[in-house]
Scaffold this active site. Structure first.
Site, PDB file in Angstrom:
ATOM      1  N   ASP A 194      99.507  48.109  55.071  1.00 16.80           N
ATOM      2  CA  ASP A 194      98.833  47.872  54.502  1.00 16.80           C
ATOM      3  C   ASP A 194      97.264  47.115  55.108  1.00 16.80           C
ATOM      4  OD1 ASP A 194      96.967  49.358  52.580  1.00 16.80           O
ATOM      5  OD2 ASP A 194      96.337  47.446  51.824  1.00 16.80           O
ATOM      6  N   GLU A 234     102.947  53.422  56.241  1.00 12.41           N
ATOM      7  CA  GLU A 234     102.416  51.321  55.952  1.00 12.41           C
ATOM      8  C   GLU A 234     103.343  51.287  56.980  1.00 12.41           C
ATOM      9  OE1 GLU A 234      98.189  51.465  52.969  1.00 12.41           O
ATOM     10  OE2 GLU A 234     100.660  51.010  52.252  1.00 12.41           O
TER      11      GLU A 234
END
Length: 223
Positions: free
Chosen positions: A42, A114
């Protein structure tokens, strides 16, 4: 052979396949899962997209850049990226998630993207990880541009109502279903000028409210 096929789609041949296997493992399947990788990925994704937008739009202010980045890193967009490489076919899920169609769920797909970014970073370094992000996002980065459409639905609805001197919308959680790790929220949204209450659903209260706000925007025909 399956992982070989996925690596070709991703554009990266792993030196350490354990990183790839971990990135594909949902928490419902094993204790050694992709949650930590998701956390790292992320951060890398936000940096990568932020850098690309900063360089592409030298005249855009901080607010415009933030809204465009939010559009590109949100769950729905990441799920689009995941579907481009048919990521759902390679996920390792627990029996419950598999039975409920977890391989199609946007939240699971987006988390896995991610995690894959982090896995590539750990396997080959930041330059390779950034290159893969830009490869996956090439078309999306070409299409994005500053403007009102980048604002999230709740912001757009609130600004519309304030501009017309109307009361702000009222959101209320009316139902929460599922276990703690797999909840579904249903939210109502009351808007002064709408005769009917609109509803939204999502894997968090925030997402459900955004979905409800989008329904209101469509009913009000806000451009």
């Amino acid at each position: 052979m399956q992982l070989e096929k996925l690596q070709k789609k991703l554009g990266h041949q792993f030196t350490n396949l354990d990183y790839l296997k971990q990135a594909l493992t949902h928490r419902s399947a094993a204790a050694f899962n992709n949650e930590r990788l998701e956390f790292l990925g992320d951060s890398i994704l936000n940096f990568a997209i932020g850098k690309a937008l900063y360089e592409k739009f030298p005249k855009s202010n901080e607010g415009e850049l933030s809204r465009m980045r939010a559009t590109l890193v949100k769950e729905q967009t990441l799920a689009v990226v995941a579907r481009q490489v048919e990521l759902g076919d390679y996920l390792k899920l627990g029996a419950g998630e598999l039975k409920s169609g977890g391989f199609r769920r946007e939240s699971i797909l987006s988390d896995c993207v991610e995690a894959l970014i982090a896995a590539i970073y750990l396997d080959a370094g930041i330059d390779v990880a950034l290159a893969r992000v830009y490869q996956w996002y090439q078309e999306l980065l070409e299409q994005i541009k500053p403007g009102e459409a980048q604002k999230d639905p709740k912001t757009r609805l609130q600004e519309f109502l304030q501009g017309h001197r109307l009361k702000l919308p009222e959101y209320e959680v009316i139902e929460i279903k599922g276990d703690a790790h797999n909840q579904s929220f249903r939210v109502s949204c009351k808007v002064e000028t709408l005769t009917d209450v609109v509803f939204g659903q999502g894997t968090s209260r925030r997402k459900a409210e955004q979905h409800a706000a989008q329904q209101a925007i469509e009913k009000l025909k806000i451009k």
